[in-house]
Design an enzyme around this catalytic site. Sequence first.
Site, PDB file in Angstrom:
ATOM      1  N   GLN A   1     -77.716 -48.823  82.687  1.00 35.92           N
ATOM      2  CA  GLN A   1     -77.752 -50.138  83.323  1.00 35.92           C
ATOM      3  C   GLN A   1     -77.686 -50.011  84.834  1.00 35.92           C
ATOM      4  O   GLN A   1     -76.992 -49.152  85.365  1.00 35.92           O
ATOM      5  CB  GLN A   1     -76.575 -50.968  82.808  1.00 35.92           C
ATOM      6  CG  GLN A   1     -76.731 -52.453  83.012  1.00 35.92           C
ATOM      7  CD  GLN A   1     -75.823 -53.258  82.100  1.00 35.92           C
ATOM      8  OE1 GLN A   1     -75.468 -52.811  81.027  1.00 35.92           O
ATOM      9  NE2 GLN A   1     -75.453 -54.442  82.524  1.00 35.92           N
TER      10      GLN A   1
ATOM     11  N   SER B   1     -74.894 -43.571  79.403  1.00 33.91           N
ATOM     12  CA  SER B   1     -74.427 -44.813  78.791  1.00 33.91           C
ATOM     13  C   SER B   1     -75.525 -45.414  77.904  1.00 33.91           C
ATOM     14  O   SER B   1     -75.882 -44.835  76.887  1.00 33.91           O
ATOM     15  CB  SER B   1     -73.957 -45.787  79.883  1.00 33.91           C
ATOM     16  OG  SER B   1     -73.301 -46.902  79.318  1.00 33.91           O
ATOM     17  N   LEU B   2     -76.082 -46.563  78.294  1.00 35.24           N
ATOM     18  CA  LEU B   2     -77.187 -47.170  77.554  1.00 35.24           C
ATOM     19  C   LEU B   2     -78.310 -46.163  77.296  1.00 35.24           C
ATOM     20  O   LEU B   2     -78.950 -46.166  76.234  1.00 35.24           O
ATOM     21  CB  LEU B   2     -77.724 -48.364  78.349  1.00 35.24           C
ATOM     22  CG  LEU B   2     -79.110 -48.889  77.979  1.00 35.24           C
ATOM     23  CD1 LEU B   2     -79.068 -49.571  76.630  1.00 35.24           C
ATOM     24  CD2 LEU B   2     -79.630 -49.824  79.051  1.00 35.24           C
TER      25      LEU B   2
ATOM     26  N   ARG C   1     -75.545 -54.414  71.124  1.00 35.73           N
ATOM     27  CA  ARG C   1     -74.582 -53.822  72.060  1.00 35.73           C
ATOM     28  C   ARG C   1     -74.438 -54.703  73.297  1.00 35.73           C
ATOM     29  O   ARG C   1     -73.324 -54.976  73.770  1.00 35.73           O
ATOM     30  CB  ARG C   1     -75.068 -52.422  72.446  1.00 35.73           C
ATOM     31  CG  ARG C   1     -74.197 -51.657  73.441  1.00 35.73           C
ATOM     32  CD  ARG C   1     -74.886 -50.322  73.747  1.00 35.73           C
ATOM     33  NE  ARG C   1     -74.076 -49.407  74.527  1.00 35.73           N
ATOM     34  CZ  ARG C   1     -74.120 -49.297  75.840  1.00 35.73           C
ATOM     35  NH1 ARG C   1     -74.930 -50.091  76.538  1.00 35.73           N
ATOM     36  NH2 ARG C   1     -73.373 -48.399  76.475  1.00 35.73           N
TER      37      ARG C   1
ATOM     38  N   HIS D   1     -66.861 -49.115  79.381  1.00 38.81           N
ATOM     39  CA  HIS D   1     -66.266 -47.802  79.109  1.00 38.81           C
ATOM     40  C   HIS D   1     -64.761 -47.775  79.412  1.00 38.81           C
ATOM     41  O   HIS D   1     -64.248 -46.839  80.014  1.00 38.81           O
ATOM     42  CB  HIS D   1     -67.004 -46.695  79.869  1.00 38.81           C
ATOM     43  CG  HIS D   1     -68.460 -46.637  79.525  1.00 38.81           C
ATOM     44  ND1 HIS D   1     -68.911 -46.175  78.303  1.00 38.81           N
ATOM     45  CD2 HIS D   1     -69.565 -47.035  80.198  1.00 38.81           C
ATOM     46  CE1 HIS D   1     -70.226 -46.283  78.264  1.00 38.81           C
ATOM     47  NE2 HIS D   1     -70.649 -46.807  79.395  1.00 38.81           N
TER      48      HIS D   1
ATOM     49  N   GLN E   1     -68.427 -44.421  72.295  1.00 32.47           N
ATOM     50  CA  GLN E   1     -68.939 -44.464  73.664  1.00 32.47           C
ATOM     51  C   GLN E   1     -68.530 -45.728  74.417  1.00 32.47           C
ATOM     52  O   GLN E   1     -68.314 -45.703  75.626  1.00 32.47           O
ATOM     53  CB  GLN E   1     -70.475 -44.351  73.635  1.00 32.47           C
ATOM     54  CG  GLN E   1     -71.114 -44.114  74.990  1.00 32.47           C
ATOM     55  CD  GLN E   1     -72.427 -44.862  75.143  1.00 32.47           C
ATOM     56  OE1 GLN E   1     -72.494 -46.063  75.022  1.00 32.47           O
ATOM     57  NE2 GLN E   1     -73.476 -44.099  75.423  1.00 32.47           N
TER      58      GLN E   1
END
Length: 297
Positions: free
Chosen positions: A10, A89-90, A114, A196, A245
């Site tokens: 992101q 991440s993503l 998500r 996170h 995650q």
Amino acid sequence: MTKAYVFPGQGAQFVGMGKDLYEQSALAKELFEQANDILGFRITDLMFEGTDEDLRQTKVTQPAIFLHSVILAKTLGESFQPNMTAGHSLGEFSALVTAGALSFEDGLKLVAQRAMAMQKACELEPSTMAAIVGLDDKTVEDACTAIDAVVVPANYNCPGQLVISGSFEGIDKACEKLTELGAKRALKLSVGGAFHSPLMEPARAELAAAIENTQINAPICPVYQNVSAQPFTAPTLIKKNLIDQLTAPVKWTQTVQNMLKDGAAHFTEIGPGKVLTGLIKKIDRATACENISSFQG
């Protein structure tokens, strides 16, 4: 030569992203239209012609970056032969789809779920993140531990750059403390919430069932996952890491270091922007890197 393909997370979005793919590749156009059907709205209109504000909507941002990365990888054809993959991440979802562990349709559905789950978690408890520049990881970790509020290390981006995540109180206290300890910058980020961190627990719980019920196959190459920075090929472990995650830190520095240790000789970032290319160069200046962000023809 051991080739590593990496995928951004992101923040890499931009207006017009993917338009060249849609216009120049029949395969890309087909996949984008399939995505519009799956999502139930024309995300392509927002990606190609929307505003920055449109792209900042969580339900748009994450699927848009995923689509740009995955569809771009699919248009590379035979030139796309990774020996290892990872995503920030993503971007881990993009890595799993391009490595064959997840189908395009399932990957997009999970990314959309998500995004919405994270949005809901952000609304439950307003929170934020901050980038800390110029301190070693342990100093930042110890300072976060000592603060009597929710604040944790969230993104280990490169040596000397660690993003922290938590409540507004926790972030304010941490930024003040870390500035006193000599941070060059302690900059609050314009994000929707504390990604996170433990504050994403409602999203983790919501997404867990969706991930458990999704078919995940053994990938064509190892996928280095954020939670431990280690390579995985076993579907059961890949699922567990994907679930964990959301509340665990992104160990990007450690991921790149492990990929290098395991023989990565060339990194290619696929998707919008070149954030990861810059981070990889800061992790190891001698590493060969390139980024592909537009249709290659």
